[in-house]
Enzyme design. Structure first.
Site, mmCIF file in Angstrom:
data_model
loop_
_atom_site.group_PDB
_atom_site.id
_atom_site.type_symbol
_atom_site.label_atom_id
_atom_site.label_comp_id
_atom_site.label_asym_id
_atom_site.label_seq_id
_atom_site.Cartn_x
_atom_site.Cartn_y
_atom_site.Cartn_z
ATOM 1 N N GLU A 56 0.857 -1.183 0.000
ATOM 2 C CA GLU A 56 0.000 0.000 0.000
ATOM 3 C C GLU A 56 0.891 1.230 0.000
ATOM 4 O O GLU A 56 1.674 1.446 0.931
ATOM 5 C CB GLU A 56 -0.918 0.014 1.220
ATOM 6 C CG GLU A 56 -1.868 1.198 1.219
ATOM 7 C CD GLU A 56 -2.730 1.301 2.470
ATOM 8 O OE1 GLU A 56 -3.620 2.171 2.502
ATOM 9 O OE2 GLU A 56 -2.503 0.521 3.422
ATOM 10 N N PHE A 111 -9.846 10.676 2.693
ATOM 11 C CA PHE A 111 -9.721 11.490 1.488
ATOM 12 C C PHE A 111 -10.885 11.251 0.537
ATOM 13 O O PHE A 111 -11.387 12.173 -0.097
ATOM 14 C CB PHE A 111 -8.393 11.188 0.797
ATOM 15 C CG PHE A 111 -7.200 11.543 1.632
ATOM 16 C CD1 PHE A 111 -6.817 12.867 1.779
ATOM 17 C CD2 PHE A 111 -6.473 10.567 2.285
ATOM 18 C CE1 PHE A 111 -5.725 13.208 2.559
ATOM 19 C CE2 PHE A 111 -5.378 10.895 3.063
ATOM 20 C CZ PHE A 111 -5.006 12.220 3.213
ATOM 21 N N GLU A 112 -11.340 9.988 0.451
ATOM 22 C CA GLU A 112 -12.487 9.705 -0.395
ATOM 23 C C GLU A 112 -13.741 10.375 0.156
ATOM 24 O O GLU A 112 -14.532 10.959 -0.593
ATOM 25 C CB GLU A 112 -12.713 8.195 -0.504
ATOM 26 C CG GLU A 112 -13.898 7.834 -1.391
ATOM 27 C CD GLU A 112 -14.037 6.339 -1.601
ATOM 28 O OE1 GLU A 112 -14.884 5.943 -2.421
ATOM 29 O OE2 GLU A 112 -13.295 5.572 -0.950
ATOM 30 N N LYS A 160 -1.191 21.048 -10.784
ATOM 31 C CA LYS A 160 -0.557 21.999 -11.695
ATOM 32 C C LYS A 160 0.264 21.248 -12.747
ATOM 33 O O LYS A 160 0.980 20.301 -12.421
ATOM 34 C CB LYS A 160 0.330 22.964 -10.920
ATOM 35 C CG LYS A 160 -0.450 23.870 -9.970
ATOM 36 C CD LYS A 160 0.467 24.823 -9.228
ATOM 37 C CE LYS A 160 -0.334 25.720 -8.296
ATOM 38 N NZ LYS A 160 0.549 26.642 -7.531
ATOM 39 N N ASP A 210 -1.544 12.092 -4.108
ATOM 40 C CA ASP A 210 -1.526 13.518 -4.405
ATOM 41 C C ASP A 210 -1.699 13.713 -5.909
ATOM 42 O O ASP A 210 -0.917 13.182 -6.697
ATOM 43 C CB ASP A 210 -0.182 14.108 -3.950
ATOM 44 C CG ASP A 210 -0.185 15.631 -3.932
ATOM 45 O OD1 ASP A 210 -0.866 16.237 -4.787
ATOM 46 O OD2 ASP A 210 0.494 16.212 -3.071
ATOM 47 N N ASP A 216 -10.214 10.825 -6.690
ATOM 48 C CA ASP A 216 -11.442 11.606 -6.853
ATOM 49 C C ASP A 216 -11.160 12.870 -7.671
ATOM 50 O O ASP A 216 -12.005 13.750 -7.755
ATOM 51 C CB ASP A 216 -12.028 11.990 -5.485
ATOM 52 C CG ASP A 216 -11.150 12.973 -4.728
ATOM 53 O OD1 ASP A 216 -9.919 12.798 -4.770
ATOM 54 O OD2 ASP A 216 -11.680 13.903 -4.093
ATOM 55 N N THR A 220 -11.906 5.794 2.650
ATOM 56 C CA THR A 220 -10.837 6.551 3.297
ATOM 57 C C THR A 220 -11.308 7.967 3.616
ATOM 58 O O THR A 220 -12.315 8.449 3.084
ATOM 59 C CB THR A 220 -9.599 6.642 2.396
ATOM 60 O OG1 THR A 220 -9.891 7.487 1.278
ATOM 61 C CG2 THR A 220 -9.183 5.264 1.905
ATOM 62 N N ASP A 224 4.775 4.994 3.822
ATOM 63 C CA ASP A 224 4.434 6.414 3.774
ATOM 64 C C ASP A 224 5.634 7.204 4.278
ATOM 65 O O ASP A 224 6.473 6.667 5.015
ATOM 66 C CB ASP A 224 3.199 6.721 4.626
ATOM 67 C CG ASP A 224 2.440 7.945 4.127
ATOM 68 O OD1 ASP A 224 3.059 9.015 4.010
ATOM 69 O OD2 ASP A 224 1.225 7.837 3.846
ATOM 70 N N ASP A 277 10.244 6.462 1.239
ATOM 71 C CA ASP A 277 9.747 6.690 -0.115
ATOM 72 C C ASP A 277 9.438 5.350 -0.790
ATOM 73 O O ASP A 277 10.307 4.469 -0.867
ATOM 74 C CB ASP A 277 10.810 7.446 -0.905
ATOM 75 C CG ASP A 277 10.335 7.910 -2.273
ATOM 76 O OD1 ASP A 277 9.264 7.465 -2.714
ATOM 77 O OD2 ASP A 277 11.051 8.713 -2.897
#
Length: 224
Positions: free
Chosen positions: A58, A205-206, A137, A133, A169, A203, A83, A110
């Site tokens: 993950e 974020f979702e 931009k 992420d 998303d 999650t 993470d 990383d």
């Protein structure tokens, strides 16, 4: 050749190198629990890490809520959760300890380095990239984790039949993900486009994305 490509691009960070303030408890969790629930040093031996269970990687777990849910719901799969952000790592370590989970190992670092240096080709049953992420931009698109060179790297680390599961998303990123995944010859699309949500925990974020009216897209590919 593929290792040369990964080496060339690994310095392009796929994450914000921010420093979150840590509480004393979080600092203690990392110091005390990471040696217990982290990965052993050196090459990742997926055959013995979880007693022979298939291993899913993950990438980017945030605070680890979904990681814990997936471990509880699927005890037949070992999870390596990686993470770079220490407060989230500390929280997940504390949850692993509190719940007595034996099928989750945590790596603070990383994911690109882990995949390049320590994960053998054809050794993973799954790779999960949930709500990375989006780097919206245009000048930052090269930092996305789902980009051609890194998708190829991930594909080589999957065993035949292994699954790469991505979710976002951010609609422009979803379209870009689909284009990149479709172009990778080592991956097949079992759904001919967007995948169903499948068995994936909701999650934070979702939830935030849904509350903002965003459309959540899942993409699933299997290794040939």
């Amino acid at each position: 050749m593929e290792e040369d490509v990964a080496e060339e691009h690994r310095h392009i960070l796929t994450f914000h190198p921010r420093r979150g303030r840590m509480t004393d408890a979080q600092r203690d969790a990392v110091t005390t629990l990471l040696p217990r629930h982290g990965l052993p040093p050196g090459p990742l031996d997926t055959g013995t890490l979880f007693g022979g269970l298939p291993v899913a990687l993950e990438i980017g777990f945030g605070l680890g809520h979904a990681t814990v849910e997936m471990a509880l719901e699927d005890p037949g799969t070992g999870i390596v959760a990686v993470d770079v952000h220490t407060p989230g790592v500390a929280r997940l370590l504390a949850e692993i300890e509190r719940r007595g989970l034996t099928t989750v190992r945590v790596e603070l670092g990383d994911a690109v380095d882990l995949l390049t240096d320590r994960v053998a080709e054809g050794s993973l049953a799954a790779i999960r990239v949930f709500f990375p992420d989006p780097w919206p931009k245009a000048r930052h698109h090269k930092r996305r984790i789902v980009r051609p060179d890194l998708v190829h790297l991930m594909a080589t680390r999957l065993a035949p039949g292994g699954v790469l599961h991505c979710a976002t998303d951010w609609e422009p990123y979803a379209e870009a993900m689909r284009e990149v995944l479709d172009a990778e010859p080592l991956l097949l699309d079992p759904y001919d486009g967007w995948a169903p949500r499948l068995e994936r925990p909701l999650t934070k974020f979702e939830r935030q994305g849904v509350e903002k009216g965003h459309v959540v897209r899942d993409l699933v590919r299997t290794r040939v």
